[in-house]
Design a protein around this motif. Structure first.
Motif, mmCIF file in Angstrom:
data_model
loop_
_atom_site.group_PDB
_atom_site.id
_atom_site.type_symbol
_atom_site.label_atom_id
_atom_site.label_comp_id
_atom_site.label_asym_id
_atom_site.label_seq_id
_atom_site.Cartn_x
_atom_site.Cartn_y
_atom_site.Cartn_z
ATOM 1 N N LEU A 158 0.907 -1.237 -0.022
ATOM 2 C CA LEU A 158 0.031 0.027 0.064
ATOM 3 C C LEU A 158 0.857 1.320 -0.081
ATOM 4 O O LEU A 158 1.855 1.420 0.873
ATOM 5 C CB LEU A 158 -0.849 0.157 1.190
ATOM 6 N N LEU A 159 0.733 2.254 -0.812
ATOM 7 C CA LEU A 159 1.352 3.354 -1.098
ATOM 8 C C LEU A 159 0.611 4.746 -0.538
ATOM 9 O O LEU A 159 -0.598 4.949 -0.959
ATOM 10 C CB LEU A 159 1.725 3.553 -2.572
ATOM 11 N N GLY A 160 1.398 5.180 0.343
ATOM 12 C CA GLY A 160 0.525 6.551 1.080
ATOM 13 C C GLY A 160 1.092 7.764 0.646
ATOM 14 O O GLY A 160 1.708 7.911 -0.632
ATOM 15 N N GLY A 161 1.010 8.934 1.289
ATOM 16 C CA GLY A 161 1.531 10.434 0.865
ATOM 17 C C GLY A 161 2.543 10.887 1.644
ATOM 18 O O GLY A 161 3.380 9.920 2.311
ATOM 19 N N HIS A 162 2.708 11.912 1.955
ATOM 20 C CA HIS A 162 3.874 12.646 2.480
ATOM 21 C C HIS A 162 3.606 12.532 4.051
ATOM 22 O O HIS A 162 4.590 12.151 4.829
ATOM 23 C CB HIS A 162 3.619 14.238 2.386
ATOM 24 N N GLN A 163 2.452 12.249 4.603
ATOM 25 C CA GLN A 163 2.120 11.825 6.141
ATOM 26 C C GLN A 163 1.458 10.533 6.211
ATOM 27 O O GLN A 163 0.818 10.118 5.202
ATOM 28 C CB GLN A 163 1.193 12.996 6.378
ATOM 29 N N ILE A 164 1.689 10.217 7.496
ATOM 30 C CA ILE A 164 0.991 8.964 7.785
ATOM 31 C C ILE A 164 -0.223 9.623 8.823
ATOM 32 O O ILE A 164 -0.321 10.639 9.299
ATOM 33 C CB ILE A 164 1.883 7.969 8.654
ATOM 34 N N GLY A 165 -1.215 8.494 9.320
ATOM 35 C CA GLY A 165 -2.195 8.774 10.121
ATOM 36 C C GLY A 165 -1.825 9.382 11.611
ATOM 37 O O GLY A 165 -0.720 9.192 12.043
ATOM 38 N N GLY A 166 -2.788 9.953 12.267
ATOM 39 C CA GLY A 166 -2.530 10.364 13.683
ATOM 40 C C GLY A 166 -2.137 9.080 14.470
ATOM 41 O O GLY A 166 -1.755 9.411 15.605
ATOM 42 N N LYS A 176 -9.172 8.127 2.728
ATOM 43 C CA LYS A 176 -9.143 9.077 3.928
ATOM 44 C C LYS A 176 -7.914 9.022 4.614
ATOM 45 O O LYS A 176 -7.499 10.083 5.189
ATOM 46 C CB LYS A 176 -10.407 8.991 4.698
ATOM 47 N N ARG A 177 -7.422 8.023 4.647
ATOM 48 C CA ARG A 177 -6.086 7.704 5.439
ATOM 49 C C ARG A 177 -4.887 8.357 4.424
ATOM 50 O O ARG A 177 -3.702 8.057 4.973
ATOM 51 C CB ARG A 177 -5.857 6.473 5.737
ATOM 52 N N GLY A 178 -5.029 8.529 3.393
ATOM 53 C CA GLY A 178 -3.785 9.107 2.325
ATOM 54 C C GLY A 178 -3.489 8.158 1.750
ATOM 55 O O GLY A 178 -2.441 8.396 0.806
ATOM 56 N N VAL A 179 -3.888 6.652 1.579
ATOM 57 C CA VAL A 179 -3.564 5.936 0.529
ATOM 58 C C VAL A 179 -4.054 6.038 -0.733
ATOM 59 O O VAL A 179 -5.386 6.007 -0.829
ATOM 60 C CB VAL A 179 -4.042 4.252 1.320
ATOM 61 N N ARG A 180 -3.128 6.073 -1.658
ATOM 62 C CA ARG A 180 -3.400 6.404 -3.103
ATOM 63 C C ARG A 180 -3.250 5.033 -4.131
ATOM 64 O O ARG A 180 -3.883 5.233 -5.119
ATOM 65 C CB ARG A 180 -2.728 7.747 -3.408
ATOM 66 N N MET A 181 -2.660 4.265 -3.764
ATOM 67 C CA MET A 181 -2.308 3.091 -4.541
ATOM 68 C C MET A 181 -2.009 1.697 -3.752
ATOM 69 O O MET A 181 -1.440 1.812 -2.727
ATOM 70 C CB MET A 181 -0.767 3.555 -5.557
ATOM 71 N N MET A 182 -2.510 0.817 -4.508
ATOM 72 C CA MET A 182 -2.110 -0.716 -4.064
ATOM 73 C C MET A 182 -1.761 -1.629 -4.979
ATOM 74 O O MET A 182 -1.880 -1.214 -6.101
ATOM 75 C CB MET A 182 -3.653 -1.248 -3.424
ATOM 76 N N GLU A 183 -0.642 -2.248 -4.535
ATOM 77 C CA GLU A 183 -0.121 -3.440 -5.518
ATOM 78 C C GLU A 183 -0.350 -4.673 -4.941
ATOM 79 O O GLU A 183 0.009 -5.022 -3.737
ATOM 80 C CB GLU A 183 1.425 -2.927 -5.543
#
Length: 350
Positions: free
Chosen positions: A186-194, A292-299
């Motif tokens: 799972l590929l996210g963004g610049h920040q991780i969740g709280g 909503k968690r910032g996950v943009r892509m899945m492999e």
């Protein structure tokens, strides 16, 4: 014109001064010393040395009565005008340069044409490199924004055993099976969740394990096949019915319905398994939640044997969008296979 000094006394009245006229020097002024009625050799010689510019004819050297030559005005100008010499030299040098340039004009034209052609080629290459650099920078910037954080999950429980055969126009494998293994990234963004996560590993493990369990120890039926005739029958005795498959070369397989998994794929390949499993995992994790968690892509990776992996990667789609496996399969006619293969298949008679 400057006053002239004549050496003939009869013409100028300078010398014996019979007429009682006052003598005139080389500058045209009255000269009492010149009116004594005679001019000697010394006086004439002195006049020649003191007044070199004064000549009778600018183009002719005139001798005085003592036999001495008076310098012409042209020669005097040359001696007393250094700028004239410089201009003459410059003029001659310019003529020489022009003559040389005329002789080399054709060579110069060829060199200029070659230089212009080279400049054009260099400009085109620079333009191409700039476009490629811009595209690469844009891609890197986009990737850095979307995939700075990622998680990868691969467990021993992410596996399933299944039987299958691949069939497409002109080819069919023999019936056989594999022990498939699955992994998820799972590929996210610049920040991780709280909570400090891209996504809780536990969620990925639970969902992927359930998907693999649904495929374990079944015969895979590709329900969208374009070369297999598939009939799912119901058993009146409540034994679950059967699945009958007729192949392109005329072979017929009959499987108990309960031993089959009916999958919305065209071919039971590892690539299409990866697409199908991606959709199943996405449903289990919930696309809205991932976004909503910032996950943009899945492999999703499916391995049918050690060193034989099929990977499917795509952006997380909006919720409610159906995940159609067939939309990722080309409708173009297959090109003729040029390479050798050790994949065994049955003979299909045309």
């Amino acid at each position: 014109m400057a006053p002239q000094l004549f050496t003939n006394s009869s013409e100028t009245g300078v010398g014996d001064n019979d007429n009682g006229q006052t003598g005139i020097d080389a500058k045209g002024n009255s000269c009492n010393e010149c009116s004594d009625g005679s001019v000697g050799e010394d006086d004439a010689s002195e006049r020649k040395s003191v007044h070199p510019k004064t000549v009778a004819d600018p183009t002719t050297n005139t001798e005085d009565d003592t036999g001495g030559a008076v310098t012409s005005s042209h020669a005097a100008d040359t001696n007393t005008n250094p700028k004239s010499n410089q201009h003459q030299v410059a003029f001659e040098n310019t003529n020489q340069i022009l003559a040389n340039s005329d002789n080399n004009s054709e060579m110069v034209s060829q060199q200029l044409a070659a230089a212009a052609s080279m400049n054009k080629i260099q400009a085109q290459l620079i333009s191409q490199y700039q476009l490629q650099l811009t595209a690469l920078q844009t891609q890197l910037a986009k990737l850095s924004q979307e995939t700075q954080f990622e998680i990868y999950v691969s467990k021993d429980t992410f596996k399933f055993n299944a039987a299958h055969f691949v069939a497409y126009p002109g080819f069919r494998e023999r019936l056989h099976g594999h022990c498939y293994r699955v992994s998820v990234k799972l590929l996210g963004g610049h920040q991780i969740g709280g909570d400090g996560y891209v996504l809780d590993f536990g969620c990925v493990k639970s969902v992927t394990k359930d998907v693999c369990k649904k495929l374990n120890e079944y015969f895979v039926v590709p329900m969208l096949s374009d070369v297999l005739t598939i009939v799912v029958g119901e058993d009146k005795d409540n034994n679950g019915g059967s699945v009958t498959i007729t192949t392109e070369e005329g072979s017929t397989f009959v499987f108990p319905r309960q031993d089959c998994v009916l999958m919305p794929i065209m071919h039971s390949t590892a690539e299409e398994f990866a697409i199908y499993i991606y959709g199943e995992i996405l449903d289990g994790l919930d696309a809205d939640y991932l976004l909503k968690r910032g996950v943009r892509m899945m492999e999703v990776t499916v391995s049918e044997a050690a060193g034989q992996d099929a990977i499917f990667r795509t952006a997380i789609p909006a919720s409610g969008k159906s995940f159609d496996v067939a939309s990722y399969i080309s409708k173009e006619k297959l090109p003729e296979m040029r390479c050798a293969t050790d994949t065994e298949g049955v003979e299909i008679r045309k």
